[in-house]
Design a protein around this motif. Structure first.
Motif, PDB file in Angstrom:
ATOM      1  N   PRO A   5       0.786  -1.234   0.000  1.00 26.85           N
ATOM      2  CA  PRO A   5       0.000   0.000   0.000  1.00 26.85           C
ATOM      3  C   PRO A   5       0.817   1.282   0.000  1.00 26.85           C
ATOM      4  O   PRO A   5       0.264   2.339  -0.278  1.00 26.85           O
ATOM      5  N   PHE A   6       2.121   1.209   0.288  1.00 23.75           N
ATOM      6  CA  PHE A   6       2.899   2.447   0.448  1.00 23.75           C
ATOM      7  C   PHE A   6       4.073   2.495  -0.521  1.00 23.75           C
ATOM      8  O   PHE A   6       5.141   1.956  -0.248  1.00 23.75           O
ATOM      9  N   ASN A   7       3.865   3.146  -1.667  1.00 21.18           N
ATOM     10  CA  ASN A   7       4.965   3.348  -2.609  1.00 21.18           C
ATOM     11  C   ASN A   7       5.751   4.609  -2.278  1.00 21.18           C
ATOM     12  O   ASN A   7       6.924   4.722  -2.636  1.00 21.18           O
ATOM     13  N   SER A  35       9.952   2.214  -0.109  1.00 22.69           N
ATOM     14  CA  SER A  35       9.233   3.406  -0.564  1.00 22.69           C
ATOM     15  C   SER A  35      10.177   4.602  -0.702  1.00 22.69           C
ATOM     16  O   SER A  35      11.217   4.660  -0.047  1.00 22.69           O
ATOM     17  N   THR A  84       1.148  16.149  -0.267  1.00 27.06           N
ATOM     18  CA  THR A  84       0.749  14.739  -0.378  1.00 27.06           C
ATOM     19  C   THR A  84       0.073  14.456  -1.719  1.00 27.06           C
ATOM     20  O   THR A  84       0.242  13.377  -2.291  1.00 27.06           O
ATOM     21  N   LYS A  88       1.967  12.464  -4.760  1.00 32.50           N
ATOM     22  CA  LYS A  88       1.259  11.183  -4.714  1.00 32.50           C
ATOM     23  C   LYS A  88       1.726  10.324  -3.541  1.00 32.50           C
ATOM     24  O   LYS A  88       2.063   9.141  -3.687  1.00 32.50           O
ATOM     25  N   ASP A  90       1.483   8.100  -0.347  1.00 29.63           N
ATOM     26  CA  ASP A  90       0.529   7.088   0.122  1.00 29.63           C
ATOM     27  C   ASP A  90       0.404   7.078   1.640  1.00 29.63           C
ATOM     28  O   ASP A  90      -0.652   6.720   2.175  1.00 29.63           O
ATOM     29  N   CYS A 120      -4.604  10.542   2.008  1.00 24.96           N
ATOM     30  CA  CYS A 120      -3.710   9.395   2.086  1.00 24.96           C
ATOM     31  C   CYS A 120      -3.771   8.795   3.488  1.00 24.96           C
ATOM     32  O   CYS A 120      -4.405   9.352   4.392  1.00 24.96           O
ATOM     33  N   SER A 121      -3.107   7.676   3.675  1.00 28.27           N
ATOM     34  CA  SER A 121      -3.039   7.064   4.995  1.00 28.27           C
ATOM     35  C   SER A 121      -2.156   7.908   5.919  1.00 28.27           C
ATOM     36  O   SER A 121      -1.262   8.620   5.460  1.00 28.27           O
ATOM     37  N   SER A 154      -3.709  -5.079   4.810  1.00 31.69           N
ATOM     38  CA  SER A 154      -2.588  -4.138   4.943  1.00 31.69           C
ATOM     39  C   SER A 154      -1.885  -4.305   6.284  1.00 31.69           C
ATOM     40  O   SER A 154      -0.660  -4.172   6.379  1.00 31.69           O
TER      41      SER A 154
END
Length: 282
Positions: A5-7, A35, A84, A88, A90, A120-121, A154
């Motif tokens: 989930p986190f690029n 990431s 953010t 982009k 995450d 985003c998260s 996740s």
């Protein structure tokens, strides 16, 4: 469901006493999750600031850490939220503040506004450390919600990357589901029977979700399902605290409205008094 989930990871950088600890936490997470890391500073760019950041992150040069420094002037909330979106990101890391008088942690006004508005998260850190403190126990919400399957998946991904030993899925169950007024032994037995049926139902639902997660993410971790009857947000936060969890993973609310301020959403209960580090997943 996505298991990466986190690029890209972002962190708001302020030249405060916690700067080194915050950067070390962010750098380690960027490496664990493979990431790119964005360091977002609200202020003018300068060679001195860039040099200071390079010196702090020098221990990660050999790994190598992929990072970029973003300088922008403006309102801190707007700058970080815009960054953010522009880059982009995450996952955004925010430091929480300690209320010294009561020795409790709460989210400062800037972090709270960002948490409510971010697309985003969010990872809220209450005890950033230069030396790594291993994450051993993760608590994740298992409430019945369209986002929950992805959230649980996740959580298992995070557990594997951080080498956590245990995951507890907490299903918060509203007391209204029992619908029995307890005023004698008969009604008490009826209430307990209903509670047990609900527990079995919830455990089966969670077990089914976990069966769809690739085995490589579930085989080397202790998995526990814990139904709890109580108020959403408060109950899971309390459980995370008493079970000494290192990380609490929650769904992001679908929509935050004015009424959520008056009648707090489950996330609002968590933000008021953080029980541990909290990961809010979009």
């Amino acid at each position: 469901m996505s298991l990466k989930p986190f690029n890209s990871i972002g962190i708001g950088v302020a030249f405060s006493p916690n700067l080194k600890a915050n950067l070390f936490e962010a750098a380690r997470l960027a490496l664990f999750f493979d990431s790119k890391l964005f360091l977002i500073h609200v202020g003018k760019a300068s060679e001195d600031k860039i040099k200071a950041l390079k010196i702090i992150l020098a221990p990660f040069k050999k790994d190598p850490l992929d990072y970029e420094v973003v300088f922008k002037l403006g309102n801190p909330v707007d700058v970080i939220l815009n960054a953010t979106l522009e880059h982009k990101i995450d996952l955004l890391i925010l430091g929480a503040v300690q209320r010294e008088r009561f020795l409790k942690y709460y989210v400062g006004s800037i972090a709270r506004k960002i948490t409510r508005k971010a697309k985003c998260s969010i990872l809220l850190l209450i005890k950033p450390s230069v030396e790594r403190v291993r994450c051993q126990h993760i608590v994740v919400n298992g409430l019945k919600d369209p986002k929950t399957e992805q959230t649980i998946a996740s959580a298992f991904y995070v557990a594997k990357q951080l080498q956590a030993e245990k995951i507890t899925v907490v299903e918060e169950i509203n007391q209204d589901e029992i619908k029995v007024k307890v005023d004698d032994d008969v009604s008490l037995r009826r209430s307990n029977i209903i509670k047990e049926r609900i527990r079995l139902r919830e455990n089966a639902r969670i077990k089914d979700i976990i069966t769809h997660i690739p085995k490589e993410y579930t085989e080397n971790v202790v998995i526990k399902s814990q139904p709890i009857f109580g108020k959403q947000g408060y109950s899971i936060g309390h459980y995370a605290q008493i079970s000494r969890a290192d990380l609490l993973v929650m769904n992001a609310p679908t929509k935050m409205t004015f009424w959520d301020r008056l009648f707090p959403h489950d996330i609002e209960h968590i933000l008021t008094e953080l029980p541990t580090d909290v990961l809010i997943l979009q």
